[in-house]
Design an enzyme around this catalytic site. Sequence first.
Site, short mmCIF file in Angstrom:
data_model
loop_
_atom_site.label_atom_id
_atom_site.label_comp_id
_atom_site.label_asym_id
_atom_site.label_seq_id
_atom_site.Cartn_x
_atom_site.Cartn_y
_atom_site.Cartn_z
CE1 TYR A 109 -77.92 36.44 18.55
CE2 TYR A 109 -77.48 34.09 18.51
CZ TYR A 109 -78.03 35.23 17.93
OH TYR A 109 -78.69 35.12 16.74
CD GLU A 197 -80.80 37.89 16.94
OE1 GLU A 197 -79.97 37.33 16.21
OE2 GLU A 197 -81.13 39.09 16.80
#
Length: 386
Positions: A109, A197
């Site tokens: 992530y 993101e």
Amino acid sequence: MKIHEFQAKELFKKYGVPIPAGAVAFSVEDAKKVAADLGAFPVAVKAQIHAGGRGKGGGVKLARSSEEVASAAGEILGMTLVTHQTGPEGQRVRKVLVEQGLNIARELYLSLIPDRATAKIVIMASQAGGMDIEEVADRTPEKIIKVYVDPLVGIQPYHGRKAAFGLELAPAVIKPFVKLLAGLYQLFVEYDCSLVEINPLVVTAENTVVALDAKINFDDNALFRHKDILAYRDLDEEDPLEVEASKYNLNYINLDGNVGNMVNGAGLAMATMDIIKLAGAEPANFLDVGGGASAEMVENGFRIILNDKNVKGILINIFGGILRCDVLAEGVVQAARKTGINVPVVVRMEGTNVEAGRRILAESGLDLISAADLKDAAEKVAAIVA
């Protein structure tokens, strides 16, 4: 402002962030053509909506042949995709992204967000890629790596290395990761982003790093500097009432309650929503007509509230300063005469020209309910919608 994954990946490519080969498709035949152009299977067929959690909702499928591509695209296109971010009403899928499959070794992530507490940009990373980062932060906060970048200095190689070491990347992967992160940071700053993101960012068996997903949010207040980003806006993904409000420069957010609000000033609007809830009712919207609103803006705001079929009562709460109470009253009367009021309206106003405003409303012939103060107004409208 939000954009689609395929649009975000176009920006990633511009800044040197590796992405899988692929293209957007609007029909089953388009999807088959993209897969054929890629030249190898498997491929991923991914629903394109402004929400996360698409895979869990059935919006991402792996296809190992042209027939499976057609089947997956046929199932996804036109479906109402429900995820934890769309709410129970879901979002209709009008396009899919078809892209090459990768030989994935690890899923990570990675994101960049502004941190108001430190006035810095935060690089957030985790080895728990592919999972909901909120769940990871809640259950295992030690898995979240944070690296703070002073925007006056900008990102430096040591920021990337610190994130890479925290992710326990192999030596062969560190250099491409640091380069990718530098590109993301440049994109974040130059386009006034509020979020960039990648979930997941994958490390392949060939020791490359690739953005398998992409999410970018932009600061609406800076969009005047980015006309190219405005071209990415997809009105099908936005609430129709919010789209209508944006045409008149009204700050409107649709909610799921039944008390419509019209307030001047964001702080007063938030307080009004809070006191409605304290009175036992639920706000149907946030609507700030602004301190310098005209009678026309008030009329448009009133009309938008009335277009919400969930609204059972309306609370108008105005503190007359820059927006005079008589101007508000004229706007309400105009809106009532043009659109027709079919729900009770409670009015609380104080401030500049308040007596003139009350006189305009009283002489309008409209069935309005006056309130002595905000508490009284909230209790009266809550009793109406109960």
